[in-house]
Design a protein around this motif. Structure first.
Motif, short mmCIF file in Angstrom:
data_model
loop_
_atom_site.label_atom_id
_atom_site.label_comp_id
_atom_site.label_asym_id
_atom_site.label_seq_id
_atom_site.Cartn_x
_atom_site.Cartn_y
_atom_site.Cartn_z
N GLU A 6 0.83 -1.19 0.00
CA GLU A 6 0.00 0.00 0.00
C GLU A 6 0.88 1.26 0.00
O GLU A 6 2.00 1.23 0.52
CB GLU A 6 -0.89 0.05 1.25
N SER A 7 0.34 2.32 -0.54
CA SER A 7 1.03 3.61 -0.51
C SER A 7 -0.01 4.72 -0.56
O SER A 7 -1.18 4.47 -0.88
CB SER A 7 2.00 3.74 -1.68
N SER A 21 -3.06 3.66 -2.86
CA SER A 21 -2.82 2.70 -3.93
C SER A 21 -2.41 1.36 -3.34
O SER A 21 -1.81 1.30 -2.27
CB SER A 21 -1.71 3.20 -4.87
N CYS A 22 -2.73 0.32 -4.07
CA CYS A 22 -2.39 -1.05 -3.67
C CYS A 22 -1.81 -1.75 -4.89
O CYS A 22 -2.52 -1.95 -5.88
CB CYS A 22 -3.63 -1.77 -3.19
N TRP A 36 -10.20 -3.21 1.11
CA TRP A 36 -9.50 -2.29 2.00
C TRP A 36 -10.11 -2.42 3.39
O TRP A 36 -11.34 -2.43 3.55
CB TRP A 36 -9.63 -0.85 1.52
N PHE A 37 -9.23 -2.51 4.35
CA PHE A 37 -9.62 -2.58 5.75
C PHE A 37 -8.81 -1.54 6.51
O PHE A 37 -7.79 -1.05 6.02
CB PHE A 37 -9.34 -3.98 6.32
N TYR A 95 -5.20 -1.13 5.24
CA TYR A 95 -4.62 -2.35 4.68
C TYR A 95 -5.35 -2.76 3.42
O TYR A 95 -6.59 -2.78 3.40
CB TYR A 95 -4.70 -3.49 5.69
N CYS A 96 -4.57 -3.11 2.42
CA CYS A 96 -5.12 -3.71 1.21
C CYS A 96 -5.03 -5.23 1.34
O CYS A 96 -4.04 -5.75 1.88
CB CYS A 96 -4.32 -3.24 0.00
N ALA A 97 -6.04 -5.92 0.86
CA ALA A 97 -6.05 -7.37 0.95
C ALA A 97 -6.65 -7.98 -0.32
O ALA A 97 -7.48 -7.34 -0.98
CB ALA A 97 -6.86 -7.82 2.16
#
Length: 128
Positions: A6-7, A21-22, A36-37, A95-97
């Motif tokens: 992520e950024s 961004s992910c 996204w969490f 967090y991206c998942a």
């Protein structure tokens, strides 16, 4: 090996916008549901938004509906979370998942247990 990064986090004032961004590697990004969490220290990680593998289906938490927009560019192996009208209560690590399930590819799950691949998170801080 799957990498999710992520950024785009940062410190902003209330009312401002940010775009997270992910980026993903080591996985067929276009086949993954992306979610996204966010998590505040000492609290459970909570659902923010999710998008199906094709991008046609999206879900949002009630708290961000109408302010946040999730999207993806499968050609770039990258997903995004546009966050507008930010509030102090949006402060968290984001967090991206990725959910690799073929059967859920057209369903953007809200359940963090459905996601196998996670990034390290990016901090978003919104000052009042």
């Amino acid at each position: 090996q799957v990498h999710v990064v992520e950024s785009g986090g940062g410190l902003v004032q209330a009312g401002a916008s940010l775009r997270l961004s992910c980026s993903a590697s080591g996985v067929a990004f276009s086949a993954q549901v992306m979610g996204w969490f966010r998590q505040v220290l000492g609290q459970e990680r909570e659902f923010v938004a999710a998008i199906s593998s094709s991008g046609r289906i999206t879900h949002y938490a009630d708290s961000v509906q109408g302010r946040f927009a999730i999207s993806r560019d499968n050609a770039k192996n990258t997903g995004y979370l546009q966050m507008n009208s930010l509030k102090p209560e949006d402060t968290a690590s984001y967090y991206c998942a990725l959910d690799p399930s073929y059967y859920r590819r057209n369903y953007a799950s809200r359940d963090r247990e459905d996601y196998d691949y996670w990034g390290q998170g990016t901090q978003v801080t919104v000052s009042s």
